[in-house]
Motif scaffolding. Structure first.
Motif, PDB file in Angstrom:
ATOM      1  N   PRO A 156       3.805  -1.607  -5.364  1.00  0.00           N
ATOM      2  CA  PRO A 156       2.886  -0.479  -5.193  1.00  0.00           C
ATOM      3  C   PRO A 156       1.539  -0.945  -4.640  1.00  0.00           C
ATOM      4  CG  PRO A 156       3.185  -0.996  -7.530  1.00  0.00           C
ATOM      5  CD  PRO A 156       4.129  -1.879  -6.761  1.00  0.00           C
ATOM      6  N   VAL A 157       0.832  -0.024  -3.970  1.00  0.00           N
ATOM      7  CA  VAL A 157      -0.490  -0.365  -3.436  1.00  0.00           C
ATOM      8  C   VAL A 157      -1.403  -0.804  -4.587  1.00  0.00           C
ATOM      9  CG1 VAL A 157      -2.497   0.549  -2.204  1.00  0.00           C
ATOM     10  CG2 VAL A 157      -0.196   1.276  -1.526  1.00  0.00           C
ATOM     11  N   ASP A 183       0.844   5.538  -3.092  1.00  0.00           N
ATOM     12  CA  ASP A 183       1.815   4.910  -2.177  1.00  0.00           C
ATOM     13  C   ASP A 183       2.256   5.897  -1.100  1.00  0.00           C
ATOM     14  OD1 ASP A 183       1.656   2.729  -3.702  1.00  0.00           O
ATOM     15  OD2 ASP A 183       3.745   2.682  -4.347  1.00  0.00           O
TER      16      ASP A 183
END
Ligand code: SF4
Length: 468
Positions: free
Chosen positions: A8-9, A286
């Protein structure tokens, strides 16, 4: 959209640790610090100081104007806004009369045709007004203020009260930005919050807004609502990405039924767990970043060619009561019930009930009931907090020159606290600056909170009362 198949970011663990509740810093100090000792007399004095400053050679600096239209036809159960729920449209006329009186009071002090570079209609539901009423409001505003040709003129639109013809009328009135309240497309969620609007109707409006030539379209979403699941919200995120609005605002729902009466109609058993909310936020980040949106800060995303994303890249972001803005800091006149304003080093808020608001105006008085005069310390901390939230960087020297302080000496304790956030990768501490990292932008509120003297004093008091 990829979900859970890649890193994930922002990690779920960081979100869990750092994405707690906190102020949104649309102002510093925040509105909960306003006091009743600041009323109509103090507001008028601040307004006169502005007028005298302009007359004394400083020239009339640009103004921002906000107008609050409180009426809503039906109540959304998550609502935490100041509104009046009614289907009685005859209430619009007297409200416009009151706004006219309030505008006249301002013109009497400031003079007519003050240049306005930003005008926003919020609510409530501004589109509760019919086309003729919106026309009257815009005529009143244009008669009183000099709304510049390049001004940002925006309005919040409830999709249930609009169609493409209405949007065309708004464009004809000079609006160039629209914000649609969507919140969630899932029918079960919409029923649970008493706000049912089809995806098709929103799609029709977003497409029409583009064709009609609005400069920018925003969509508001809320996560943490009843009946939402990580999967259902991921679908909404995907649907919004397909709509491709220029901007997206993503807010967390805070369930505070003791404070906000409509929320008592929400069945708490249907609310997602805190861990599910974190997953929703992570997946939304995301989804939007994966779809090409730029993360602006706090709750906002924008397409890379939107003025907000360009301003972020160029370090020209600003923040005001409406959130992030490309408009340089300026005085804000808040018109209407509960509206908030900012004049020089003061903040003010109008009466929160229609009765009190009308009473004041019937007596030809400003309806200000709360506010504050900022101290030197408030102004200093406001500069630091806004530099963090808007530029992602605080240069010690520029703060020292503007406020005649020694940064390291004044903020020794705060810099000490930031060492922990540096260890989490959110900030970089340089000898002469604080820099928010790419990851830190997702937690910029937590970084700003370190410099909020009022909040830290509350926490110290809470801690003190817990330990004794
Ligand atoms: S959320 Fe907006 S539209 Fe819904 S009741 Fe509150 S102010 Fe009205």
């Amino acid at each position: 959209m990829h979900l859970a198949t890649h890193e994930p970011v922002v990690s779920i663990d960081l979100l869990r640790r750092l994405d707690g509740p906190g102020p949104r810093y649309t102002s510093y100090p925040t509105a909960d610090r306003f006091v009743e000792a600041f009323g109509a007399v103090q507001y008028e004095r601040a307004l006169r100081a502005r007028a005298e400053g302009a007359a004394g050679g400083a020239g009339a600096a640009a103004l921002s104007v906000y107008v609050h239209i409180p009426f809503c036809e039906s109540v959304c159960y998550y609502c935490a806004c100041n509104k009046v729920v009614t289907r009685d449209h005859t209430r619009s006329g007297p409200y416009l009369d009151a706004l006219e009186r309030e505008i006249a009071l301002h013109v009497a002090v400031l003079g007519a045709r003050q240049p306005v570079t930003q005008l926003h209609l919020g609510g409530g539901t501004p589109t509760f007004f019919n086309d003729a009423e919106l026309t009257r409001l815009m005529q009143m505003l244009r008669g009183a203020f000099g709304i510049t040709a390049s001004a940002e003129v925006s309005i919040e639109v409830d999709p249930r009260t609009a169609d493409p013809q209405r949007l065309q009328h708004l464009r004809d009135l000079g609006f160039n930005r629209l914000s649609f309240g969507v919140q969630d497309f899932d029918p079960a969620v919409q029923r649970a919050v008493h706000r049912v609007q089809s995806e098709e109707s929103v799609r029709e409006l977003v497409v029409a807004a583009r064709e009609i030539g609005f400069r920018s379209t925003n969509v508001d979403l809320i996560y943490g609502l009843p009946q939402q699941t990580a999967d259902s919200f991921a679908r909404t995120v995907q649907q919004v990405c397909q709509l491709r609005p220029d901007r997206i605002a993503l807010y967390a729902y805070a369930h505070l039924p003791q404070r906000f009466k409509p929320q008592r109609r929400i069945d708490a058993a249907l609310l997602p767990l805190a861990s599910q909310k974190i997953t929703m936020l992570s997946q939304a980040i995301d989804g939007f970043v994966g779809a090409g949106y730029t993360y602006i800060g706090m709750d906002h995303f924008a397409l890379p060619d939107d003025s907000l994303a360009i301003a972020k890249r160029q370090g020209r972001l600003h923040r005001n009561f409406q959130g992030y803005s490309t408009q340089p800091d300026c005085d804000l006149i808040g018109l209407g019930v509960s509206a908030i304003g900012r004049l020089g080093a003061t903040y003010s808020q109008n009466a929160k009930t229609l009765e009190d608001y009308n009473d004041a105006l019937n007596q030809r008085q400003f309806p200000t009931v709360r506010g504050m005069e900022l101290t030197r310390d408030d102004l200093l901390r406001r500069s630091v907090i806004m530099a963090l939230m808007c530029q992602g960087r605080v240069e010690f020297e520029s703060i020292e020159v503007a406020h005649l302080i020694d940064f390291r000496e004044t903020f020794g304790a705060e810099l000490g606290t930031l060492v922990n956030l540096q260890a989490s990768g959110l900030v970089e501490l340089h000898p002469d600056a604080i820099e928010v990292t790419a990851l830190g932008w997702y937690f910029v509120r937590s970084i700003a909170m370190v410099f909020d003297r009022h909040l830290q004093a509350d926490r110290a008091r809470e801690h003190f009362s817990r330990v004794i």
